[in-house]
Design a protein around this motif. Structure first.
Motif, PDB file in Angstrom:
ATOM      1  N   UNK A 163     -24.573  22.601  12.691  1.00 21.31           N
ATOM      2  CA  UNK A 163     -23.964  23.748  11.929  1.00 21.31           C
ATOM      3  C   UNK A 163     -26.005  24.244  11.932  1.00 21.31           C
ATOM      4  N   UNK A 164     -26.872  23.242  11.553  1.00 20.16           N
ATOM      5  CA  UNK A 164     -27.859  24.563  11.170  1.00 20.16           C
ATOM      6  C   UNK A 164     -28.588  24.675  12.670  1.00 20.16           C
ATOM      7  N   UNK A 165     -28.979  25.573  12.367  1.00 18.57           N
ATOM      8  CA  UNK A 165     -28.767  27.142  11.126  1.00 18.57           C
ATOM      9  C   UNK A 165     -28.770  27.995  11.115  1.00 18.57           C
ATOM     10  N   UNK A 166     -26.934  27.783  11.608  1.00 17.07           N
ATOM     11  CA  UNK A 166     -26.236  28.705  11.114  1.00 17.07           C
ATOM     12  C   UNK A 166     -25.648  28.920   9.681  1.00 17.07           C
ATOM     13  N   UNK A 167     -25.199  30.568   9.465  1.00 16.00           N
ATOM     14  CA  UNK A 167     -24.862  29.782   8.195  1.00 16.00           C
ATOM     15  C   UNK A 167     -23.895  29.773   8.209  1.00 16.00           C
ATOM     16  N   UNK A 168     -23.452  28.483   6.699  1.00 17.30           N
ATOM     17  CA  UNK A 168     -22.268  27.436   7.437  1.00 17.30           C
ATOM     18  C   UNK A 168     -21.269  27.977   6.116  1.00 17.30           C
ATOM     19  N   UNK A 169     -19.925  28.080   5.649  1.00 16.84           N
ATOM     20  CA  UNK A 169     -18.952  27.583   4.582  1.00 16.84           C
ATOM     21  C   UNK A 169     -17.929  26.326   4.923  1.00 16.84           C
ATOM     22  N   UNK A 170     -17.978  25.874   3.843  1.00 20.67           N
ATOM     23  CA  UNK A 170     -17.179  25.411   3.805  1.00 20.67           C
ATOM     24  C   UNK A 170     -15.611  25.469   2.720  1.00 20.67           C
ATOM     25  N   UNK A 171     -14.806  25.315   3.021  1.00 21.14           N
ATOM     26  CA  UNK A 171     -13.543  25.241   1.802  1.00 21.14           C
ATOM     27  C   UNK A 171     -12.754  24.012   2.455  1.00 21.14           C
ATOM     28  N   UNK A 172     -12.708  23.770   0.835  1.00 24.15           N
ATOM     29  CA  UNK A 172     -11.424  22.237   0.807  1.00 24.15           C
ATOM     30  C   UNK A 172     -10.420  22.433   0.708  1.00 24.15           C
ATOM     31  N   UNK A 173      -9.536  21.587   0.807  1.00 19.60           N
ATOM     32  CA  UNK A 173      -8.632  21.414   0.687  1.00 19.60           C
ATOM     33  C   UNK A 173      -7.310  20.818  -0.234  1.00 19.60           C
ATOM     34  N   UNK A 174      -8.353  19.732  -0.292  1.00 20.21           N
ATOM     35  CA  UNK A 174      -7.832  19.230  -1.655  1.00 20.21           C
ATOM     36  C   UNK A 174      -8.570  18.758  -2.372  1.00 20.21           C
ATOM     37  N   UNK A 175      -7.564  18.452  -3.488  1.00 26.42           N
ATOM     38  CA  UNK A 175      -7.392  18.304  -4.762  1.00 26.42           C
ATOM     39  C   UNK A 175      -9.674  18.032  -4.952  1.00 26.42           C
ATOM     40  N   UNK A 176      -9.564  16.964  -4.669  1.00 31.88           N
ATOM     41  CA  UNK A 176     -10.066  16.268  -5.535  1.00 31.88           C
ATOM     42  C   UNK A 176     -12.009  16.163  -5.109  1.00 31.88           C
TER      43      UNK A 176
END
Length: 296
Positions: A163-176
Motif C-alpha cells: 500500500x505504500x505510499x497511501x495512508x493505510x489503516x488496519x482493523x483486526x478482528x481477532x483478540x490475539x
C-alpha cells in the motif's frame, strides 16, 4: 484538533429503504452522494470491499462532493484474507483464476500475475481521490481467522508494503493482536510502518472482536470505528444489518467524548465512523456525536 464524524456507507440498503435520511425524490446515486456530503464531511466506502473499485467511479465521487470532503476506502476483500467468490473478481480476470474445486478463493490461491493486476487496478481506482486530496485512508479489515501468528503477520506486513505510499489503516478482528502477548508488538509494527491503528467500539464479552486500544500509531491520523454494542447479534447474524442493529444512547456517546478528544491530541486528524448501519441509526448517532464533540 481536526475531528471528522461520518458513517460507513451512504448506500446501505436498509438506509435507502427506510426513507428516513434522504429527502423525497433523492433517488439517484449522484443525488444521494451530493446530499450525504452536504450533511457530513466524511464517509467510508464499503462497496470496494465487495468488488474491485474503479477509477471512473472515484472520479465521479470527487466531482459530486465539495472541497475538503473525505473518503476512507475499504480494501478489496481478497487482500484482507477474506474468502472471495469468483463472481467478485473483475470479469476479464475470472478466466485466469485457478480451478480449486471450491466455491471460494483466498489470496494464497491466486497466481502472482493476477495478484499484480489486482493491486494495480486497486491503486488506479484510488488515484482520482488521492489527486483531489479527498482520500483519507485505505482501511484493511482483517477477519477473525487472521490471528497474530507469524504466517498471518507476514501477510499483514505484505499488505502494508504493497500500500505504500497511501495512508493505510488496519482493523483486526481477532483478540490475539491486542491481547497481553502481542499488544505491544502489534502497536510497534503499526508505528514502524506508519499504519493507522483503528480503535474499535463493539460489544463487550463476545468472540470475533479485538480489544479496544486507545492508541495512535500514526502522527497523521487515528480512526475510531463504532460497530454498535449488540452482543446478541454480533456472532452468527444472518446479515450485516442484523449484526449492526444498535443505536447508541446519548449517554454512551458522551462517554466517548473524552477518549476521542484525548486521542486527537496524539494525531493530526481523527476520523469517527459509525458502522452501525441499520436504517438511519448511524446517521442519527453521527449527528449527535458531532454536536457532542462540537465539530462541523
Amino acid at each position: 484538533m481536526s475531528i471528522l464524524v461520518g458513517t460507513a456507507s451512504w448506500t446501505d440498503k436498509t438506509l435507502i429503504e427506510s426513507g428516513a435520511f434522504y429527502p423525497r425524490g433523492c433517488t439517484s446515486a449522484e443525488a444521494r452522494l451530493r446530499y450525504y456530503a452536504s450533511v457530513f464531511p466524511i464517509v467510508e466506502v464499503d462497496s470496494s470491499y465487495y468488488a474491485m473499485p474503479s477509477a471512473s467511479n472515484s472520479a465521479l465521487w470527487v466531482e459530486r462532493t465539495p472541497a475538503g470532503f473525505v473518503f476512507d476506502v475499504k480494501a478489496f476483500r481478497l487482500f484482507t484474507g477474506h474468502q472471495t467468490e469468483r463472481k467478485f473478481f473483475p470479469k476479464n480476470l475470472q478466466a485466469e483464476l485457478p480451478d480449486t474445486g471450491k466455491k471460494n478463493l483466498y489470496y494464497k490461491d491466486i497466481p502472482p500475475p493476477v495478484l499484480e493486476e489486482l493491486w494495480a487496478r486497486f491503486f488506479a481506482a484510488l488515484q482520482p481521490l488521492h489527486v483531489a486530496g479527498k482520500l483519507g485512508s485505505v482501511l484493511f479489515q482483517f477477519p477473525h481467522w487472521v490471528t497474530a501468528v507469524p504466517k498471518a503477520l507476514a501477510h499483514v506486513e505484505h499488505c502494508a508494503e504493497r500500500m505504500h505510499p497511501f495512508l493505510t489503516a488496519f482493523e483486526f478482528r481477532h483478540e490475539s493482536w491486542f491481547g497481553e502477548k502481542h499488544r505491544e508488538s502489534t502497536l510497534a509494527m503499526e508505528r514502524e510502518r506508519g499504519i493507522v491503528h483503528v480503535i474499535v467500539d463493539a460489544p463487550e464479552g463476545v468472540t470475533n472482536r479485538a480489544h479496544t486500544v486507545w492508541e495512535a500509531t500514526s502522527p497523521e491520523l487515528a480512526i475510531v470505528r463504532l460497530h454498535g454494542r449488540n452482543a446478541s447479534s454480533w456472532s452468527g447474524a444472518e446479515s450485516a444489518a442484523e449484526r449492526f442493529n444498535y443505536e447508541y444512547s446519548d449517554e454512551e456517546l458522551r462517554e466517548l467524548e473524552s477518549p476521542i478528544k484525548a486521542i486527537a491530541r496524539s494525531a493530526a486528524r481523527v476520523h469517527v465512523l459509525f458502522n452501525n448501519c441499520y436504517r438511519d441509526v448511524a446517521q442519527r448517532n453521527a449527528g449527535t456525536m458531532r454536536r457532542i464533540l462540537e465539530v462541523e
